[in-house]
Design an enzyme around this catalytic site. Structure first.
Site, mmCIF file in Angstrom:
data_model
loop_
_atom_site.group_PDB
_atom_site.id
_atom_site.type_symbol
_atom_site.label_atom_id
_atom_site.label_comp_id
_atom_site.label_asym_id
_atom_site.label_seq_id
_atom_site.Cartn_x
_atom_site.Cartn_y
_atom_site.Cartn_z
ATOM 1 N N HIS A 1 0.753 -1.233 -0.069
ATOM 2 C CA HIS A 1 -0.073 -0.157 0.048
ATOM 3 C C HIS A 1 0.710 1.204 -0.125
ATOM 4 C CE1 HIS A 1 -2.304 2.983 2.365
ATOM 5 N NE2 HIS A 1 -3.074 2.884 1.345
ATOM 6 N N GLU B 1 2.529 1.714 -3.477
ATOM 7 C CA GLU B 1 1.219 2.355 -4.285
ATOM 8 C C GLU B 1 1.151 3.803 -4.492
ATOM 9 O OE1 GLU B 1 -2.977 3.526 -3.762
ATOM 10 O OE2 GLU B 1 -2.765 1.624 -3.057
ATOM 11 N N HIS B 2 1.094 4.382 -2.798
ATOM 12 C CA HIS B 2 1.058 5.894 -2.729
ATOM 13 C C HIS B 2 2.590 6.352 -3.285
ATOM 14 C CE1 HIS B 2 -1.739 7.068 0.691
ATOM 15 N NE2 HIS B 2 -2.303 5.898 0.181
ATOM 16 N N GLU C 1 -3.597 7.826 8.007
ATOM 17 C CA GLU C 1 -4.823 7.089 7.300
ATOM 18 C C GLU C 1 -5.215 5.761 8.303
ATOM 19 O OE1 GLU C 1 -5.138 4.718 3.142
ATOM 20 O OE2 GLU C 1 -4.061 6.446 3.096
#
Length: 427
Positions: A67, A70-71, A143
């Site tokens: 993840h 991906e960012h 997040e």
């Protein structure tokens, strides 16, 4: 290009595997004015222990790195991020990470060539520095903290952790705040060059476009042609035991109503056709527990729930069946579910009725470019290939095979999760 006919749906998928290993699936439509292009790597949050392509020994990277990666892909060295690029032509751009894969996508109705080239370019050009990695940690940590207070997210996590002992599906996709702060630039590059090679990726385009033009763009893309690829990927995952991790878990959380989860863990090692087996389990769940089922009516009449739904999910060598509900009498509800699971009997008429519903849904789905794209992605990720004859398979479903498929399924290998409202007096 190879033509894959989706039988009974009047639609074709055009397929080609390039020399660099990239698999391309094209779904052209004549009656649409928009398109969707999704570029995926078969790399998700569960792949944390592997041998990097430039090393001999395996490494374990921190949880949540897929993840995080991906960012970071959205930060390009030239300062132009995909959101800004896409916005110039009114195109929607985004990305997502799940347990098994990461995807990047553009959806719009203009600048097809420019957007396809850019999608291949930005996913093919990582740019990680010590500074931009450190900057991202705080953003993702915030997040993660937001999800810590999200009821459905926490409930799902508790259910997965109760069912699974060692499989990485029990670990949050985003990782933890602590694991995120352990990620380094070197971790990201090792991960990227191992899993983001074209031979571990596939591209699906659906909608209004010309297939020959699309293939020309892809084959002539300079970034794609220079990519490191065709390296063997060694991923290590501990074998998941048959037994559930915990039979029963009770937790308190900031919920208004008590939430009840009942999860079943079914081994697939002796299942010859996972797709067909999943269909017959789907028949069972829909007929026995669906919206129009007698069971659902009984729950309403006896006021045993305010919401109730079922899911099934392929997780490694297992199929998970999940029952989720809001109920103030969880023990009674669970007893009802267990009682209903004791009998697999359904009628031929019930099977035939549901087959017609599924066939109608498949016909409706094929007219939607996003749904047809998701159908291809789901097939590739779950079964390793497109299943082109789903209509024929639906029509072939019958009670004799249903009984044979389900006669030895153990529905008692299960976990219970009860999430009750926090007692404010204890705080």
């Amino acid at each position: 290009m190879k033509t894959i006919e989706l039988k009974g749906l009047d639609q074709n998928v055009y397929y080609e595997k390039l020399e660099n290993g990239l698999e391309v699936f094209l779904i052209p439509y004549q009656n649409k004015s928009n398109y969707a292009m999704h570029y995926l790597t078969k790399y998700g949050s569960i792949h944390t222990t592997f041998t990097p392509i430039d090393q001999k020994n395996k490494i374990t990277v921190p949880d949540g790195i897929a993840h995080f990666l991906e960012h970071k892909m959205f930060e390009q060295e030239d300062g132009m991020d995909p959101f800004t690029f896409a916005a110039k032509t009114g195109t929607y751009s985004n990305a997502s990470t799940n347990f098994e894969c990461t995807r990047y996508y553009f959806e719009g109705n203009q600048a097809f060539k420019e957007n396809l080239n850019y999608l291949l370019d930005f996913v093919g050009n990582p740019y990680f520095t010590d500074e931009n990695v450190e900057k991202e940690k705080g953003i993702i940590a915030e997040e993660i903290k937001q999800y810590d207070d999200e009821v459905e997210w926490e409930f799902e996590e508790q259910l997965k952790k109760a069912l699974l002992q060692k499989d990485n599906h029990r670990v949050d996709i985003a990782g933890t705040v602590d694991s995120i702060y352990q990620i380094t630039k070197e971790d990201l590059y090792h991960t990227y060059y191992t899993f983001y090679q074209p031979s571990n990726m596939f591209l699906v385009i659906s909608g209004d476009f010309d297939t020959e033009e699309a293939m020309d763009i892809i084959k002539n893309n300079e970034t794609l042609n220079k990519a490191k690829t065709n390296f063997k990927i060694d991923v290590f995952q501990e074998k998941e035991p048959l037994e559930v991790n915990e039979k029963k878990v009770e937790v308190e959380f900031h919920v208004m109503n008590t939430k009840v989860g009942y999860g079943i863990k079914i081994p697939l090692k002796n299942v010859k056709d996972k797709y067909l087996f999943s269909l017959y389990i789907g028949l069972f769940l829909t007929i026995k527990f669906g919206l129009s089922s007698y069971f659902r009516e009984e729950l309403k009449k006896e006021q045993l729930m305010t919401s109730f739904y079922t899911e099934r999910e392929l997780v490694g060598d297992y199929l998970l069946i999940l029952f989720k509900a809001d109920s103030e009498v969880p023990e009674k509800l669970i007893a009802k579910i267990q009682q209903e699971l004791e009998g697999i009997h359904v009628t031929e008429e019930e099977i035939d009725r549901l087959k017609k519903v599924w066939i109608s849904s498949e016909v409706v789905m094929i007219d939607n470019i996003n749904m047809s794209l998701e159908n291809v992605v789901g097939d590739i990720m779950e079964y390793g290939k497109i299943i082109p004859n789903k209509i024929d398979i639906f029509r072939s479903l019958n009670k004799k095979e249903y009984d044979k498929m389900l006669e030895n399924v153990d529905f008692t290998n299960a976990s219970i999760v009860i999430m009750r409202p926090k007692d404010s007096n204890k705080e």
